[in-house]
Design a protein around this motif. Structure first.
Motif, PDB file in Angstrom:
ATOM      1  N   GLN A 356       1.286   6.294   3.598  1.00  0.00           N
ATOM      2  CA  GLN A 356       2.208   6.675   2.333  1.00  0.00           C
ATOM      3  C   GLN A 356       2.134   5.341   1.561  1.00  0.00           C
ATOM      4  O   GLN A 356       2.336   5.438   0.180  1.00  0.00           O
ATOM      5  CB  GLN A 356       3.610   7.336   2.824  1.00  0.00           C
ATOM      6  CG  GLN A 356       3.251   8.421   3.370  1.00  0.00           C
ATOM      7  CD  GLN A 356       4.707   9.160   3.761  1.00  0.00           C
ATOM      8  OE1 GLN A 356       5.928   8.483   3.834  1.00  0.00           O
ATOM      9  NE2 GLN A 356       4.822  10.188   4.249  1.00  0.00           N
ATOM     10  N   HIS A 357       2.278   4.302   2.207  1.00  0.00           N
ATOM     11  CA  HIS A 357       2.671   3.046   1.285  1.00  0.00           C
ATOM     12  C   HIS A 357       1.249   2.551   0.826  1.00  0.00           C
ATOM     13  O   HIS A 357       1.085   2.051  -0.335  1.00  0.00           O
ATOM     14  CB  HIS A 357       3.279   1.810   2.126  1.00  0.00           C
ATOM     15  CG  HIS A 357       4.731   2.029   2.232  1.00  0.00           C
ATOM     16  ND1 HIS A 357       5.401   1.456   1.490  1.00  0.00           N
ATOM     17  CD2 HIS A 357       5.417   2.757   3.152  1.00  0.00           C
ATOM     18  CE1 HIS A 357       6.770   1.770   1.879  1.00  0.00           C
ATOM     19  NE2 HIS A 357       6.767   2.444   3.022  1.00  0.00           N
ATOM     20  N   GLN A 358       0.089   2.746   1.469  1.00  0.00           N
ATOM     21  CA  GLN A 358      -1.096   2.173   1.097  1.00  0.00           C
ATOM     22  C   GLN A 358      -2.053   3.176   0.615  1.00  0.00           C
ATOM     23  O   GLN A 358      -3.523   3.099   1.117  1.00  0.00           O
ATOM     24  CB  GLN A 358      -1.629   1.500   2.514  1.00  0.00           C
ATOM     25  CG  GLN A 358      -0.798   0.459   2.999  1.00  0.00           C
ATOM     26  CD  GLN A 358      -0.654  -0.731   2.164  1.00  0.00           C
ATOM     27  OE1 GLN A 358      -1.061  -0.758   0.860  1.00  0.00           O
ATOM     28  NE2 GLN A 358       0.150  -1.515   2.508  1.00  0.00           N
ATOM     29  N   ARG A 359      -1.418   4.211   0.033  1.00  0.00           N
ATOM     30  CA  ARG A 359      -2.473   5.384  -0.517  1.00  0.00           C
ATOM     31  C   ARG A 359      -3.541   4.744  -1.663  1.00  0.00           C
ATOM     32  O   ARG A 359      -4.518   5.188  -1.769  1.00  0.00           O
ATOM     33  CB  ARG A 359      -1.664   6.468  -1.246  1.00  0.00           C
ATOM     34  CG  ARG A 359      -1.024   7.579  -0.251  1.00  0.00           C
ATOM     35  CD  ARG A 359      -0.625   8.808  -1.052  1.00  0.00           C
ATOM     36  NE  ARG A 359       0.521   8.375  -1.944  1.00  0.00           N
ATOM     37  CZ  ARG A 359       1.752   8.462  -1.673  1.00  0.00           C
ATOM     38  NH1 ARG A 359       2.176   8.634  -0.512  1.00  0.00           N
ATOM     39  NH2 ARG A 359       2.561   7.874  -2.776  1.00  0.00           N
ATOM     40  N   GLU A 360      -3.154   3.924  -2.598  1.00  0.00           N
ATOM     41  CA  GLU A 360      -3.979   3.125  -3.342  1.00  0.00           C
ATOM     42  C   GLU A 360      -4.966   2.511  -2.751  1.00  0.00           C
ATOM     43  O   GLU A 360      -6.166   2.413  -3.257  1.00  0.00           O
ATOM     44  CB  GLU A 360      -3.018   2.342  -4.220  1.00  0.00           C
ATOM     45  CG  GLU A 360      -4.113   1.802  -5.557  1.00  0.00           C
ATOM     46  CD  GLU A 360      -3.039   1.092  -6.524  1.00  0.00           C
ATOM     47  OE1 GLU A 360      -3.514   0.566  -7.355  1.00  0.00           O
ATOM     48  OE2 GLU A 360      -1.869   0.994  -6.206  1.00  0.00           O
ATOM     49  N   PHE A 361      -4.904   1.916  -1.544  1.00  0.00           N
ATOM     50  CA  PHE A 361      -5.884   1.181  -0.719  1.00  0.00           C
ATOM     51  C   PHE A 361      -7.028   1.990  -0.343  1.00  0.00           C
ATOM     52  O   PHE A 361      -8.332   1.920  -0.418  1.00  0.00           O
ATOM     53  CB  PHE A 361      -5.462   0.408   0.364  1.00  0.00           C
ATOM     54  CG  PHE A 361      -6.320   0.153   1.314  1.00  0.00           C
ATOM     55  CD1 PHE A 361      -7.117  -0.947   1.348  1.00  0.00           C
ATOM     56  CD2 PHE A 361      -6.560   0.829   2.532  1.00  0.00           C
ATOM     57  CE1 PHE A 361      -7.922  -1.418   2.191  1.00  0.00           C
ATOM     58  CE2 PHE A 361      -7.598   0.480   3.418  1.00  0.00           C
ATOM     59  CZ  PHE A 361      -8.079  -0.562   3.428  1.00  0.00           C
ATOM     60  N   LEU A 362      -6.497   3.334  -0.019  1.00  0.00           N
ATOM     61  CA  LEU A 362      -7.413   4.257   0.403  1.00  0.00           C
ATOM     62  C   LEU A 362      -8.314   5.033  -0.590  1.00  0.00           C
ATOM     63  O   LEU A 362      -9.282   5.435  -0.588  1.00  0.00           O
ATOM     64  CB  LEU A 362      -6.752   5.606   1.137  1.00  0.00           C
ATOM     65  CG  LEU A 362      -5.906   5.317   2.229  1.00  0.00           C
ATOM     66  CD1 LEU A 362      -5.065   6.285   2.863  1.00  0.00           C
ATOM     67  CD2 LEU A 362      -6.968   4.585   3.558  1.00  0.00           C
ATOM     68  N   GLU A 363      -7.580   4.709  -1.802  1.00  0.00           N
ATOM     69  CA  GLU A 363      -8.298   5.434  -3.159  1.00  0.00           C
ATOM     70  C   GLU A 363      -9.157   4.273  -3.611  1.00  0.00           C
ATOM     71  O   GLU A 363     -10.624   4.749  -3.871  1.00  0.00           O
ATOM     72  CB  GLU A 363      -7.430   5.892  -4.112  1.00  0.00           C
ATOM     73  CG  GLU A 363      -6.330   6.823  -3.813  1.00  0.00           C
ATOM     74  CD  GLU A 363      -7.070   8.271  -3.689  1.00  0.00           C
ATOM     75  OE1 GLU A 363      -8.143   8.271  -4.360  1.00  0.00           O
ATOM     76  OE2 GLU A 363      -6.370   9.049  -3.070  1.00  0.00           O
ATOM     77  N   ILE A 364      -9.016   2.965  -3.727  1.00  0.00           N
ATOM     78  CA  ILE A 364     -10.012   2.219  -4.621  1.00  0.00           C
ATOM     79  C   ILE A 364     -10.288   1.056  -3.655  1.00  0.00           C
ATOM     80  O   ILE A 364     -11.269   0.258  -4.258  1.00  0.00           O
ATOM     81  CB  ILE A 364      -9.107   1.625  -5.685  1.00  0.00           C
ATOM     82  CG1 ILE A 364      -8.090   0.833  -5.327  1.00  0.00           C
ATOM     83  CG2 ILE A 364      -8.734   2.606  -6.620  1.00  0.00           C
ATOM     84  CD1 ILE A 364      -7.250   0.161  -6.502  1.00  0.00           C
ATOM     85  N   GLY A 365      -9.774   0.869  -2.569  1.00  0.00           N
ATOM     86  CA  GLY A 365     -10.088  -0.231  -1.779  1.00  0.00           C
ATOM     87  C   GLY A 365      -9.137  -1.542  -1.718  1.00  0.00           C
ATOM     88  O   GLY A 365      -8.014  -1.311  -1.853  1.00  0.00           O
ATOM     89  N   ALA A 366      -9.574  -2.600  -1.312  1.00  0.00           N
ATOM     90  CA  ALA A 366      -8.614  -3.683  -0.584  1.00  0.00           C
ATOM     91  C   ALA A 366      -7.903  -4.159  -1.913  1.00  0.00           C
ATOM     92  O   ALA A 366      -6.588  -4.688  -1.714  1.00  0.00           O
ATOM     93  CB  ALA A 366      -9.498  -4.830  -0.269  1.00  0.00           C
ATOM     94  N   GLU A 367      -8.396  -4.010  -3.272  1.00  0.00           N
ATOM     95  CA  GLU A 367      -7.479  -4.339  -4.072  1.00  0.00           C
ATOM     96  C   GLU A 367      -6.351  -3.621  -4.644  1.00  0.00           C
ATOM     97  O   GLU A 367      -5.567  -3.881  -5.469  1.00  0.00           O
ATOM     98  CB  GLU A 367      -8.708  -4.376  -5.703  1.00  0.00           C
ATOM     99  CG  GLU A 367      -9.735  -5.148  -5.690  1.00  0.00           C
ATOM    100  CD  GLU A 367     -10.564  -5.206  -6.683  1.00  0.00           C
ATOM    101  OE1 GLU A 367      -9.839  -4.733  -7.801  1.00  0.00           O
ATOM    102  OE2 GLU A 367     -11.846  -5.489  -6.591  1.00  0.00           O
ATOM    103  N   GLY A 368      -6.346  -2.604  -3.942  1.00  0.00           N
ATOM    104  CA  GLY A 368      -5.178  -1.779  -4.224  1.00  0.00           C
ATOM    105  C   GLY A 368      -4.147  -1.720  -3.219  1.00  0.00           C
ATOM    106  O   GLY A 368      -3.090  -1.036  -2.876  1.00  0.00           O
ATOM    107  N   MET A 369      -4.299  -2.754  -2.255  1.00  0.00           N
ATOM    108  CA  MET A 369      -3.376  -2.981  -1.041  1.00  0.00           C
ATOM    109  C   MET A 369      -1.806  -3.420  -1.713  1.00  0.00           C
ATOM    110  O   MET A 369      -1.948  -4.174  -2.505  1.00  0.00           O
ATOM    111  CB  MET A 369      -3.703  -4.134  -0.315  1.00  0.00           C
ATOM    112  CG  MET A 369      -3.058  -4.211   0.993  1.00  0.00           C
ATOM    113  SD  MET A 369      -3.084  -3.090   2.440  1.00  0.00           S
ATOM    114  CE  MET A 369      -4.870  -3.665   3.075  1.00  0.00           C
ATOM    115  N   LYS A 370      -1.063  -2.758  -0.975  1.00  0.00           N
ATOM    116  CA  LYS A 370       0.468  -3.052  -1.544  1.00  0.00           C
ATOM    117  C   LYS A 370       1.259  -4.049  -0.397  1.00  0.00           C
ATOM    118  O   LYS A 370       0.576  -3.971   0.793  1.00  0.00           O
ATOM    119  CB  LYS A 370       1.252  -1.602  -1.597  1.00  0.00           C
ATOM    120  CG  LYS A 370       0.755  -0.834  -2.613  1.00  0.00           C
ATOM    121  CD  LYS A 370       0.769  -1.281  -3.901  1.00  0.00           C
ATOM    122  CE  LYS A 370       0.099  -0.563  -5.150  1.00  0.00           C
ATOM    123  NZ  LYS A 370       0.514  -0.845  -6.296  1.00  0.00           N
TER     124      LYS A 370
END
Length: 484
Positions: A356-370
């Protein structure tokens, strides 16, 4: 001193055996859990593993038997009998082989198709034995091969080889003096064996031997040999001095460097024994209908239950040792099943929170890591930080972007100009992307990268950029610079 008796009420935490078992199972990896389950199955008769395939196999056997009986009856009722009739027995049912000397566990009836690859030293010794060496030269060659390292370089001085050979000759009662020139002659023969350049004492010698063995008609062969004579300037990337001292122009220099890049810097690298490290995911993440779904890996979920046969033997009023033993084993089996179930529930809960916290990582990659720390997850799932730490150790999450350890999703943070936070993992990914897109003739300095990140809203110092760059094993801008 007066003695007295009184009552005192106090709160204290005691770890029961069941709680200790649950904590221990929580930090086990999937492989360690499988081993622990097998130990419990072997020691506790009240615990058994559910075998789902057994019913399927029985039903398939019955179907196969009915089909064979039907084919047999159809063949017997036919007007013309076929050459071969189906039988209702297998070959193993009627054939019994006699005992032989091969009927032992080490000679099991199986075919071993494994192919053992020869090591570097075995490969070299096989070639040395084909050379027409004298006994002394052959002994020198053996000592040289024995001194090779994993990369194929000679990991000893020539004087050390001379001493080793001399010592072996004395042990064999040979009064022969071995000189350095004899070792160098044998070494030269070995360096021309396959792979070319084996036994070199440094990288420059290895490349020189490979260039020297190329045909004279090879383009830019002479230019490459000239570059290797100024190896120090080539390594330091001082191309201006290299052009002046060799007298080559930029195009010739570039072509000679391209020829050097086609060579093998480490001739023994292909013989290195590489062991593949396989990891089985504990949790699987997939995207369905624009939503990310988290589930435990069904392939590693153990299915345990209480053995009904032994549990039915337990009598309530019986206080015998046998009955008491079955009761204790029943209690241990129930506690173990409960602990395994709690482990899976906790793992799924923590993994879901991380996704849930790292949804952006799953979408765009390591640059989206929170940015995420253990405390954030612990507060959200209402667990202690130590529990979250245990459940994320040696546990792996399979995502569309690859397999990651759960610890990978936790990282420190850096402040942004907008007042937010950026994950250190995302910053490393941005630095790696900036460097990959840079002009090789004008590489980005750490200060320039820091300014570019600042323009992107990430406040990071030059020293931090250098630290992140070194953690990615990326050389400095001066070492990345390419002039040709």
């Amino acid at each position: 001193m007066k003695l007295s008796v009184g009552l005192k009420v106090a709160n204290s935490l005691s770890l029961t055996p069941q709680l200790q078992q649950a904590i221990r199972l929580l930090q086990l990896s999937s492989l360690e859990l499988e081993q622990e389950i097998q130990i419990q199955l072997d020691s506790n008769p009240l615990l058994e593993k559910v075998e789902e395939e057994s019913h399927e196999i029985e039903s398939l056997d019955e179907t196969k038997k009915e089909q064979q009986e039907y084919e047999l009856s159809e063949s017997l009722n036919a007007d013309h009998l076929p050459d071969e009739l189906p039988v209702d027995t297998d070959w193993d049912d009627v054939y019994t082989h006699q005992s032989t000397a091969m009927e032992r566990p080490e000679f099991d009836d199986r075919e071993d198709n494994r192919h053992a690859e020869a090591s570097l030293k075995e490969h070299m010794l096989g070639q040395v034995n084909l050379l027409h060496f004298s006994p002394v030269d052959q002994l020198i060659a053996y000592c040289l091969v024995d001194a090779l390292d994993e990369k194929g370089f000679l990991d000893a001085d020539v004087e050390e080889i001379v001493s080793s050979v001399q010592h072996l000759l004395q042990q064999m009662d040979y009064e022969i003096e071995v000189e350095v020139d004899e070792v160098l002659v044998v070494l030269k023969h070995i360096q021309r064996l396959e792979p070319i350049g084996i036994g070199s004492r440094n990288l420059a010698e290895c490349l020189f031997i490979q260039i020297d063995t190329l045909p004279n008609t090879t383009l830019f062969r002479k230019e490459a040999l000239m570059l290797l004579k100024h190896y120090e300037l080539l390594v330091s990337n001082d191309l201006n001095k290299l052009i002046k001292q060799t007298g080559l122009n930029a195009d010739q220099l570039k072509s000679a460097v391209d020829l050097l890049k086609t060579l093998k810097p480490y001739p023994g690298a292909e013989f290195e024994q590489k062991e593949s490290d396989y990891q089985i995911p504990d949790v699987v993440v997939s995207k369905k209908s624009e939503h990310w779904h988290v589930q435990l890996n069904p392939d590693i979920l153990p299915k345990l239950r209480i053995n009904t046969f032994y549990s039915g033997m337990i009598k309530r009023a019986d206080q015998s040792d046998d009955n008491q033993y079955l009761r204790n084993q029943m209690l241990e089996a129930k506690n173990f099943i409960k602990s395994v179930d709690e482990r899976h529930k906790t793992l799924l809960k923590v993994a879901t929170c991380i996704v849930q916290h790292q949804r952006e990582f799953l979408e765009i990659g390591a640059e989206g890591m929170k940015p995420l720390v253990l405390r954030d997850v612990a507060e959200e799932v209402e667990l202690h930080e130590s529990t979250v730490s245990r459940v994320t150790t040696n546990k792996f999450l399979l995502t569309p972007r690859g397999l990651f350890e759960l610890k990978y999703f936790f990282s420190s943070h850096v402040g942004t100009t907008a007042g937010g936070e950026a994950s250190s993992t995302a910053i490393r990914a941005k630095i790696k992307k900036l460097i990959s897109d840079e002009n090789p003739r004008k590489p980005l300095s750490d200060n320039t990268i820091a300014n570019l990140l600042k323009d992107d809203g990430i406040e990071v110092a030059r020293r931090t950029v250098a630290k992140y760059r070194e953690s990615l094993h990326i050389p400095s801008s001066s070492d990345r610079k390419v002039l040709i």
